[in-house]
Design a protein around this motif. Structure first.
Motif, short mmCIF file in Angstrom:
data_model
loop_
_atom_site.label_atom_id
_atom_site.label_comp_id
_atom_site.label_asym_id
_atom_site.label_seq_id
_atom_site.Cartn_x
_atom_site.Cartn_y
_atom_site.Cartn_z
N VAL A 124 0.82 -1.21 0.00
CA VAL A 124 0.00 0.00 0.00
C VAL A 124 0.86 1.26 0.00
O VAL A 124 1.76 1.42 0.83
CB VAL A 124 -0.95 0.01 1.22
N LEU A 125 0.55 2.16 -0.92
CA LEU A 125 1.22 3.46 -1.01
C LEU A 125 0.39 4.58 -0.39
O LEU A 125 0.91 5.45 0.30
CB LEU A 125 1.49 3.82 -2.47
N SER A 126 -0.91 4.59 -0.68
CA SER A 126 -1.73 5.76 -0.34
C SER A 126 -2.55 5.54 0.92
O SER A 126 -2.96 4.42 1.23
CB SER A 126 -2.68 6.08 -1.51
N GLU A 128 -5.55 6.56 1.35
CA GLU A 128 -6.96 6.31 1.05
C GLU A 128 -7.27 4.85 0.79
O GLU A 128 -8.38 4.38 1.03
CB GLU A 128 -7.39 7.12 -0.18
N PHE A 129 -6.28 4.10 0.31
CA PHE A 129 -6.55 2.73 -0.14
C PHE A 129 -7.14 1.84 0.97
O PHE A 129 -8.20 1.24 0.77
CB PHE A 129 -5.28 2.10 -0.71
N THR A 186 -10.47 2.85 -6.70
CA THR A 186 -9.37 2.98 -5.74
C THR A 186 -8.28 1.95 -6.01
O THR A 186 -7.09 2.27 -5.97
CB THR A 186 -9.91 2.83 -4.31
N LEU A 187 -8.68 0.73 -6.31
CA LEU A 187 -7.71 -0.31 -6.64
C LEU A 187 -6.96 0.03 -7.92
O LEU A 187 -5.73 -0.10 -7.98
CB LEU A 187 -8.43 -1.65 -6.77
N SER A 189 -6.41 2.94 -9.21
CA SER A 189 -5.50 4.07 -8.95
C SER A 189 -4.26 3.61 -8.20
O SER A 189 -3.14 4.04 -8.50
CB SER A 189 -6.22 5.15 -8.14
N GLU A 190 -4.44 2.73 -7.21
CA GLU A 190 -3.30 2.26 -6.43
C GLU A 190 -2.33 1.46 -7.30
O GLU A 190 -1.11 1.60 -7.17
CB GLU A 190 -3.78 1.42 -5.25
N ARG A 193 -0.32 3.91 -9.30
CA ARG A 193 0.66 4.59 -8.45
C ARG A 193 1.86 3.69 -8.17
O ARG A 193 3.02 4.15 -8.19
CB ARG A 193 0.00 5.01 -7.14
N ILE A 194 1.58 2.42 -7.88
CA ILE A 194 2.66 1.49 -7.58
C ILE A 194 3.57 1.32 -8.80
O ILE A 194 4.80 1.36 -8.68
CB ILE A 194 2.09 0.14 -7.13
N TYR A 210 6.56 2.56 0.86
CA TYR A 210 5.26 1.96 1.13
C TYR A 210 4.88 2.23 2.59
O TYR A 210 5.74 2.46 3.44
CB TYR A 210 5.30 0.46 0.88
#
Length: 244
Positions: A124-126, A128-129, A186-187, A189-190, A193-194, A210
């Motif tokens: 996980v980076l964000s 919000e996730f 959301t998935l 977008s994550e 981002r990754i 992370y």
């Protein structure tokens, strides 16, 4: 088994979210689908509104909406059967009575990320996730086809709201179609981002930052009270996320 009359209002909602998913670029052909559970007095698990096979979410109209039983693939409204992917939708709805809708798409970036071998799990980076997803995603290896054989689903579906199938796509779950759609976005977008963070970090020879696993666990635990504070005020956290 008795037939079920189509509720046009539910069909219209399905079409609305079909257009939204298409607008995000998640649909490329007749594969990918949406299933919405509707309670029915004659069916313990309710019934599932979805589209039939051979037409895409992009092209479908109300005439392409069919209704199926949930424990079985029996058509209750319509004449054209669903695609094999509806097996997974039905099994999720059967095993998760709290879930009211499922979205399945063949998301390009997710397939590419896992097919590349760069990752085997979604770290996980964000911030919000975890809050939006509420439970960690579950990755199904490419050696399993949980659409053809739904047997393994019972072993993991209670602990996730998103199923990532290597070399195939993603399925997100929600109490409502809106929640399933938000989780899909959301998935997606994550994943993007990754992929970008890993590429940039490789270029400059740094490590991706992370989130700490304990912080992510904390956010999953309190997701309900953060995203829906009016529903879960009793579990509202006293402070911010720890260790982020």
């Amino acid at each position: 088994m008795a037939t079920v009359s189509l509720d046009a209002s539910v069909g219209t909602v399905l079409l609305q979210y079909a257009r939204l998913v298409v607008g995000r670029g998640y649909i490329h052909n007749s594969l990918g689908n949406i299933a919405i559970r509707v309670p029915h007095p004659d069916f313990e698990h309710g019934v599932a509104y979805t589209k039939h096979a051979e037409v895409s979410l992009e092209e479908m109209t109300l005439d392409n909406v069919v209704i199926t039983d949930i424990p079985t693939p029996t058509l209750l409204h319509g004449t054209v059967p669903t695609s094999v992917g509806h097996n997974l939708n039905r099994e999720i709805l059967r095993l998760r009575p709290d879930i009211g809708a499922v979205i399945h798409v063949h998301h390009d970036e997710t397939i590419a990320l896992f097919a590349s071998g760069a990752v085997k799990e979604l770290r996980v980076l964000s911030l919000e996730f975890p809050y939006v997803m509420a439970r960690p995603p579950h990755v199904v290896g490419s050696h399993l086809d949980v659409e053809q054989d739904v047997g393994p689903v019972a072993g993991f579906i209670q602990d996730t709201n998103a199923v990532i199938m290597e070399n195939h796509g993603v399925t997100t779950l929600g109490r409502t179609i809106s929640e399933a759609y938000h989780r899909l976005n959301t998935l997606a977008s994550e994943v993007r981002r990754i992929a970008l963070a890993e590429r940039l970090a490789a270029a400059v020879r740094t490590d991706v930052h992370y989130l700490a696993p304990e912080a992510v666990e904390w956010m999953y635990r309190y997701a309900e009270s953060v995203i829906y504070p009016s529903r879960d005020a009793t579990r509202r956290p006293a402070g911010g996320a720890r260790g982020a």
